[in-house]
Design an enzyme around this catalytic site. Structure first.
Site: not given
Lengths: 333, 705
Positions: B513, B596-597, B668, B670
């Protein structure tokens, strides 16, 4: 390529005839046999599909019992209103088995005759007396955490993995068997042999026999339950299970039937425990001594010794709940 | 504060949720089967390769008899050490196939059958008869193994051992000491899509339709293994059905396919079977970890020692960085971390979700819970007491350390103090309890390139060799590119997952990301500048800008960057049967800006679910005699089912922004798995008084025997 025959006969006589050919095997839902074929554990020359033999009916028997066709799917049997009302322990056991998709395929006959899930039986690179007689048993020195503590032999400690069959054994169900010579009846509890020195011979059925149906005797006024312990919440074989049916009579246990799953090479009728309990006044102490009697002959190994306290706790808990006795409050620490 | 649970109401027409978050752009293709995964590519004359694997764990191949196999109709060739091209020496022994008659582990590829149909290849593979001279195999990790050694470094380039202060003296003087040994078993990544490759040669150039987490590393690895130029290898991996680290490096099926395709002169597909995924595609090493904590009576850590024993294979070295997280978690004047490795007759371990942090934090966060008990301090407060001002190992400042906020916010949402203080609760045979653990994962970025193109009709094209292994990065990156270009997402085309595109970081180490948005953001900004400087006319072929973040990544200030989290877990343990169930997990995370939630929520929930599986189920059961993992299928190797995961709640702290590029994003993938298993074990202790130090927490480990 090795050809594989497949036939879908329309009547039992034809099916028996085809099954007499060398290397032929019956197939029901295929949820176990197809896996074993992929693994190379089973190498049939031909499959005889028993799905179109008219064995997919659930019929009333005189006196209030039910006759369940061998090709009835597990999901349909579990949902049948008569089964749910008269034999709730069977419906409970069925929905505790496998997954929704598998229950939609799996048949009654196939469930009874499914093979052990012992890892070494399923792996052709390991030794297994059940798969290759005389080759040895990799499980005894290896991983046997989920194998038998009752009824095993030096040659084999495989367990029968069914949930359904455990309930059927508690219900005193009977299988109707067809052979070219005629029909015969066998109690489900006698269907599977103990391994002894011939673990590859798993049932009392002669080669080429076909289970046509299972008879459930007329239901009795009783309380019953099926309780399954497993390593995750769903979609796992039992590490231990119990089907219990209790008839209480004015503070005494008039009759009790207990069957244990995942602890023996066959669904295990706990007759010794039943004998201790029958006619007595229910209590925790009675149930503790009953299961102790049943487990007196247990032969746990290093990796499955936990099944002894597990079974004890499980059976005592289930019987207490069915009899309205306060169960013992245990701690783990 | 953003509750990611609210981000679920869908506007079907716009493919966004109620907040305007872009939903999975390839979702419809995936659920309708239009998305083409590696093995689903099809070439008219393609052949099929099926590996033959060793049935001994150590020894020599004495004879390979292919007489029965080669006469099966459709068989084109059989590759083995008796019949194979010579490959160059290399450092990845797992890819150096058919070069030796030596067997390094049970399940190693020793031959491959290539045939015109899969059926013929499978049948012939079963007819290849191999005679071995078997030697005793050594497959069991232990702390007294005579061949233990200190590797030069642990992955990827961390010091093997570190020492700060006088640990032994601090331990000797401590008011309270915890000294405990924890073990984690081998764990196997099992993405839904098995590893698969189709190899196509064309005039000396190789194209791989592969299932990998990134192409740049894959093309280098395959080129090195085959002895060809990496520029002659193209890797296409449009859709990948999960990886969890196991597709971060190329696997032998790619080499089998490439060798076979070259020999039979047609495209060859090779798909790893589920059983083979327990030997060919990597796994998390088992670990033995001793943790010693010294503290004052009021809970201030004075010493932390974390000593790790773990395994690698005899054909490649893989040194999991298990104790590295301990170097950065808590303040203490004394600290020691060590790693010892032994090369066993086993497959080579590899990356599995949060390698290092995941098993290491199980031990450290369990030990912290034990210390909290020993000091009679609330476990949340104990962690807060020991919060460092600077990175305790390096003395550098932290970039965005908000562990304390995660702990406090999670404690409030979970009603932690009240539920913990109430003690275990009994409901019939069931005892319930609650536990907590911290999560941590490094925030990093690596150099990536990207190209942005403007077209005269108002369309935009953004190209980057990023991966989407099911995480939703295709969606998140499209949304981010549209944001950078200040246009709606339907004006932007995003091309990813092809080594022919500008080279970028793999989907690994939670670096995607940050690395990819950095490059995309820079490309879009420079394109805008170009357009601003131009007269406004755009030629038909468009105006393109290609950038790299090499200079920016190199110029990053020396800051300790991590994502953090706090996980709160409720467990129920049956006192008759030892069964453990987890009715509720709650995680609060700090992970930079959430791109991006919706995608982030599924990553964090997925990580926590995998942590739950690790806590209760996942276990490679080793048969020491036979030298292999017995439970090599998903019927026997259990992972959590839906019924095991009734409720997972995820929150992220608002206002996060890292300095990794313009987006300020951190991965996010890991952080969610880290600490989850410890939180479960800590809750089991709260419920039962039993401290389970050996994963998984099986019922037979709780039942008194």
């Amino acid at each position: 390529m090795t050809p594989l025959g497949y036939a879908r006969p329309r009547d039992v006589a034809d099916a028996l005839d085809r099954a007499a050919a060398p290397g032929a095997m019956f197939i029901g839902g295929g949820t176990n046999l197809v896996d074993l074929m992929k693994l190379g554990v089973e190498t049939p020359a031909a499959l005889v599909d028993v799905g179109r033999l008219g064995l997919d009916r659930i019929e009333e028997l005189a006196g209030g019992g039910l006759r369940i066709g061998a090709a009835v799917r597990n999901s349909r049997l579990a949902a049948d209103a008569r089964v749910r009302q008269r034999y709730p322990v069977l419906a409970e056991a069925l929905v505790n088995g496998a997954s929704g998709q598998l229950r939609n395929m799996a048949t009654v006959g196939g469930n009874l005759l499914q093979r052990t899930r012992c890892a070494y039986f399923q792996d052709t690179s390991a030794d297994c007396n059940k798969r290759v007689p005389g080759s040895g048993c990799s499980a005894r020195a290896g991983d046997h955490r989920n194998l038998a503590i009752l009824g095993g032999s030096p040659a084999c400690i495989a367990t029968h993995p069914s949930d359904m069959a455990v309930a059927m054994v508690a219900l005193d169900a009977v299988v109707n068997v067809r052979t070219p010579a005629g029909t015969s009846r066998t109690d489900v509890r006698e269907l599977h042999r103990l391994p002894g020195s011939t673990p590859h011979i798993e049932t009392v059925l002669a080669a080429g026999s076909l289970i046509e149906s299972v008879d459930l005797p007329a239901p009795v006024e009783a309380r019953s339950t099926y309780r399954k312990v497993r390593d995750r919440a769903s979609f796992a074989f039992a590490v231990a299970s119990v089907a219990a049916i209790v008839q209480l009579d004015d503070r005494r246990v008039r009759d009790v039937r207990i069957a244990l799953g995942a602890v023996a090479p066959r669904p295990w009728r706990a007759s010794a425990a039943e004998d201790v309990i029958r006619g007595e006044s229910p209590s925790t102490a009675l149930f503790e001594s009953a299961i102790a009697a049943e487990l007196a002959d247990a032969e746990p190994l290093r990796g499955n010794a936990y099944k002894v306290p597990l079974l004890r706790n499980l059976v005592v808990r289930v019987l207490c709940e069915l009899c309205g006795v306060d169960p013992p409050v245990r701690s783990l620490a | 504060m953003t509750s990611l649970d609210s981000a679920l109401e869908v506007d079907a027409e716009r493919l966004t949720d109620a907040d305007g978050t872009l939903l999975r752009v390839d979702g419809p293709d995936k659920v309708t089967g239009r998305a083409v995964y590696a093995a689903e590519h099809h070439f008219a004359d393609q052949a099929y390769a099926v590996p033959v694997t060793s049935t001994i764990a150590k020894g020599m191949i004495m004879a390979i008899d292919v007489a029965d196999a080669e006469v099966v109709a459709g068989v084109l060739t059989i590759i083995s050490a008796d019949h194979a091209p010579v490959l160059p020496e290399g450092d990845d022994g797992e890819l150096r196939l058919f070069q030796s008659h030596e067997v390094a582990y049970r399940g190693q590829i020793v031959a491959a059958v290539v045939a015109t149909s899969l059926e013929a290849a499978v049948e012939a593979a079963g007819l290849v008869r191999i005679r071995y001279d078997e030697a005793p195999a050594d497959v069991l990790l232990r702390t007294d193994h005579p061949r233990l050694y200190a590797p030069e470094h642990v992955n990827p380039d961390f010091a093997t051992d570190t020492t700060v202060g006088d640990v032994e003296a601090q331990l000797a003087q401590a008011d309270v000491v915890v000294d405990a040994t924890y073990t984690t078993p081998g764990e196997h990544n099992n993405p839904m899509e098995p590893h698969a490759t189709i190899a196509v040669w064309d005039a000396g150039r190789l194209t791989l339709y592969d299932s990998v987490q990134g192409s740049q590393r894959a093309r280098r690895a395959v080129a090195a293994a085959l002895g060809i130029d990496p520029d002659d290898v193209r890797v296409v991996y449009q859709f990948v059905g999960g990886g969890f680290g196991s597709k971060g490096s190329s696997r032998p099926q790619a080499i089998v396919a490439a060798l076979a395709a070259r020999e039979v002169d047609r495209p060859v597909v090779c798909v790893v079977s589920r059983a083979q995924m327990f030997t060919m595609t990597g796994y998390r090493t088992p670990t033995i970890q001793r943790v010693q904590l010294g503290a004052t009576a009021d809970g201030r850590l004075t010493a932390t020692a974390h000593d790790v024993w773990e395994q690698t294979s005899t054909i490649a070295e893989f040194a999991e960085q298990t104790a590295v997280a301990t170097r950065h978690m808590y303040a203490a004047p004394g600290r020691r971390t060590t790693h010892r490795l032994v090369a066993l007759d086993v497959p080579t371990p590899a990356w599995m979700r949060a390698p290092g942090e995941c098993p290491g934090m199980f031990a450290l966060e369990s030990a912290m819970d034990e210390l909290a008990t020993a000091c009679a301090i609330d476990p949340v407060e104990l962690r807060i007491i020991n919060e460092p001002d600077l990175d305790p190992e390096t003395g550098t400042p932290f970039g965005d350390r908000r562990l304390v906020q995660c702990l406090r916010d999670g404690a409030r949402r979970f009603s932690w103090a009240e539920r913990r203080g109430r003690g275990p609760q009994r409901d019939g045979a069931w005892l319930s309890g609650v536990g907590v653990a911290s999560s941590v994962y490094p925030a990093r970025a690596q150099t990536s390139a990207a190209r942005a193109t403007a077209y005269p009709d108002g369309r935009w094209l953004v190209e980057i060799d990023a991966a989407d292994i099911g995480t939703g990065s295709r969606t998140a990156l499209l949304g981010y590119a549209a944001e950078c270009l200040a246009v709606s997402a339907d004006r932007v085309e995003l091309r990813i997952a092809d080594s022919a595109l500008p080279a970028a970081m793999i989907a690994g180490g939670s670096m995607g990301a940050a690395s990819w948005t950095w490059a995309i953001g820079k490309a879009c900004a420079e394109l805008q500048q170009r357009l601003d400087r131009s007269d406004g006319s755009i030629p038909a072929l468009g105006i393109a800008v290609e950038v790299s973040t090499k200079d920016e990544v190199a110029a990053l200030p020396d800051v300790s960057r991590f994502s953090f989290g706090a996980q709160f877990v409720e467990v129920r343990v049956n006192t008759d049967t030892g069964e453990t169930r987890v009715p509720h997990m709650l995680g609060v995370f700090s992970a930079g800006r959430i791109l991006n939630p919706v995608m982030a929520r599924s990553q964090l929930i997925g990580g926590m679910t995998m942590g739950l599986s690790m806590a209760l189920m996942e276990e490679a059961i080793l048969d020491v005699e036979l030298g292999y993992v017995v439970n090599h299928d998903l019927a026997q190797y259990h992972i959590a089912t839906h019924a095991d995961v009734p409720s997972i709640e995820v929150h992220v702290l608002d206002g996060g922004r890292s300095d990794l590029g313009r987006a300020g994003a951190q991965g996010v993938g890991e952080v969610g798995i880290v600490g989850a298993a410890a939180a479960v074990a800590n809750a089991v202790h709260h419920a039962t008084g039993i401290r389970v130090r050996d994963l998984p927490i099986r019922l037979d480990r709780l039942l008194p025997c």
